[in-house]
Design a protein around this motif. Structure first.
Motif, mmCIF file in Angstrom:
data_model
loop_
_atom_site.group_PDB
_atom_site.id
_atom_site.type_symbol
_atom_site.label_atom_id
_atom_site.label_comp_id
_atom_site.label_asym_id
_atom_site.label_seq_id
_atom_site.Cartn_x
_atom_site.Cartn_y
_atom_site.Cartn_z
ATOM 1 N N UNK A 146 -15.621 5.230 4.184
ATOM 2 C CA UNK A 146 -14.486 4.366 4.027
ATOM 3 C C UNK A 146 -13.465 4.568 2.879
ATOM 4 N N UNK A 147 -13.929 4.462 1.730
ATOM 5 C CA UNK A 147 -13.624 4.385 0.413
ATOM 6 C C UNK A 147 -12.835 5.821 0.412
ATOM 7 N N UNK A 148 -13.227 6.985 0.891
ATOM 8 C CA UNK A 148 -12.803 8.145 0.544
ATOM 9 C C UNK A 148 -11.703 8.507 1.335
ATOM 10 N N UNK A 149 -11.562 7.423 2.684
ATOM 11 C CA UNK A 149 -10.229 7.604 3.495
ATOM 12 C C UNK A 149 -9.053 6.932 2.975
ATOM 13 N N UNK A 150 -9.248 6.155 2.063
ATOM 14 C CA UNK A 150 -8.011 5.123 1.673
ATOM 15 C C UNK A 150 -6.890 6.130 1.209
ATOM 16 N N UNK A 151 -6.991 7.344 0.688
ATOM 17 C CA UNK A 151 -5.712 7.945 0.178
ATOM 18 C C UNK A 151 -5.059 8.570 1.419
ATOM 19 N N UNK A 152 -5.636 8.608 2.801
ATOM 20 C CA UNK A 152 -4.942 9.037 3.857
ATOM 21 C C UNK A 152 -3.873 7.870 4.134
ATOM 22 N N UNK A 153 -4.460 6.682 4.059
ATOM 23 C CA UNK A 153 -3.799 5.513 4.417
ATOM 24 C C UNK A 153 -2.762 5.175 3.464
ATOM 25 N N UNK A 154 -2.919 5.396 2.161
ATOM 26 C CA UNK A 154 -1.997 5.156 1.153
ATOM 27 C C UNK A 154 -0.586 6.152 1.236
ATOM 28 N N UNK A 155 -1.000 7.415 1.911
ATOM 29 C CA UNK A 155 0.203 8.471 2.181
ATOM 30 C C UNK A 155 0.979 7.874 3.280
ATOM 31 N N UNK A 156 0.337 7.563 4.291
ATOM 32 C CA UNK A 156 1.056 7.120 5.424
ATOM 33 C C UNK A 156 1.913 5.886 5.037
ATOM 34 N N UNK A 177 -3.998 15.865 2.455
ATOM 35 C CA UNK A 177 -3.672 16.545 3.618
ATOM 36 C C UNK A 177 -4.173 15.046 4.556
ATOM 37 N N UNK A 178 -3.215 14.497 5.217
ATOM 38 C CA UNK A 178 -3.431 13.404 5.859
ATOM 39 C C UNK A 178 -4.199 13.517 7.237
ATOM 40 N N UNK A 179 -5.237 12.908 7.575
ATOM 41 C CA UNK A 179 -5.911 12.991 8.924
ATOM 42 C C UNK A 179 -5.004 12.871 9.927
ATOM 43 N N UNK A 180 -5.095 13.956 10.902
ATOM 44 C CA UNK A 180 -4.281 14.000 12.193
ATOM 45 C C UNK A 180 -4.542 13.023 12.810
ATOM 46 N N UNK A 181 -5.832 12.447 13.149
ATOM 47 C CA UNK A 181 -5.875 11.505 14.010
ATOM 48 C C UNK A 181 -5.305 10.173 13.618
ATOM 49 N N UNK A 182 -5.051 10.033 12.284
ATOM 50 C CA UNK A 182 -4.205 8.456 11.662
ATOM 51 C C UNK A 182 -2.788 8.875 11.936
ATOM 52 N N UNK A 183 -2.329 10.124 11.744
ATOM 53 C CA UNK A 183 -0.922 10.442 12.159
ATOM 54 C C UNK A 183 -0.542 10.262 13.588
ATOM 55 N N UNK A 203 -11.153 5.259 14.449
ATOM 56 C CA UNK A 203 -11.532 6.177 13.235
ATOM 57 C C UNK A 203 -12.691 5.459 12.281
ATOM 58 N N UNK A 204 -12.460 4.483 12.195
ATOM 59 C CA UNK A 204 -13.631 3.739 11.239
ATOM 60 C C UNK A 204 -14.900 3.427 11.917
ATOM 61 N N UNK A 205 -15.146 3.630 13.366
ATOM 62 C CA UNK A 205 -16.314 3.476 13.907
ATOM 63 C C UNK A 205 -17.196 4.454 13.411
ATOM 64 N N UNK A 206 -18.636 3.859 12.800
ATOM 65 C CA UNK A 206 -19.779 4.496 12.244
ATOM 66 C C UNK A 206 -19.432 5.132 10.780
ATOM 67 N N UNK A 207 -18.134 4.452 10.091
ATOM 68 C CA UNK A 207 -18.116 4.763 8.718
ATOM 69 C C UNK A 207 -19.056 4.393 7.885
ATOM 70 N N UNK A 208 -19.371 5.279 7.023
ATOM 71 C CA UNK A 208 -20.103 4.673 5.940
ATOM 72 C C UNK A 208 -19.341 3.945 4.628
ATOM 73 N N UNK A 209 -19.842 3.229 3.997
ATOM 74 C CA UNK A 209 -19.086 2.849 2.850
ATOM 75 C C UNK A 209 -18.220 3.746 2.032
ATOM 76 N N UNK A 210 -19.078 4.993 1.893
ATOM 77 C CA UNK A 210 -18.474 5.876 1.015
ATOM 78 C C UNK A 210 -17.185 6.747 1.762
#
Length: 118
Positions: free
Chosen positions: A42-52, A3-9, A33-40
């Motif tokens: 950011x890594x866990x956000x990758x599927x959102x971007x792949x789907x888009x 389920x892609x993050x609505x902020x990205x869409x 979206x990335x401001x303040x993201x931890x490395x983990x």
């Protein structure tokens, strides 16, 4: 199914007008979206971007989004490919090959960053 993050869409809705008003629109939007993201995170956000990326049909949008994906991997501080990315690698590669500019530059940058070959 991701389920892609609505902020990205939301970034892609009416993007032309938003870009006309702010030449840094994509950079600023992705940074929000990335401001303040931890490395983990950011890594866990990758599927959102792949789907888009798999749904985009505009070279400019693919280009911008590939650089966002690269930024996520930079924040994650890893060359490990996310499992969702890895399982979609060939489909994503074939999709991006349709967009000559994006395939030639940001996709190659991402491949280099992840130390992978086509």
């Amino acid at each position: 199914m991701i389920e892609t993050d609505s902020r990205l869409l939301e970034i892609y809705v009416g993007w032309e007008d938003k870009l006309d008003n702010d030449e840094w629109y994509f950079s600023n939007s992705f940074e929000s979206i990335t401001k303040g993201m931890s490395p983990e995170e950011a890594f866990n956000y990758v599927p959102n971007v792949i789907e888009v990326l798999l749904t985009l049909d505009n070279d400019f949008l693919v280009w911008e989004t590939l650089y966002f994906l690269s930024e996520l991997y930079s924040i994650a501080d890893t060359t490990q490919i996310h499992p969702h990315h890895e399982s979609n690698w060939s489909v994503l590669t074939e999709h991006i090959k349709k967009y000559e500019d994006s395939f030639a530059t940001p996709f190659k940058v991402l491949m280099s960053q992840l130390r992978t070959k086509e």
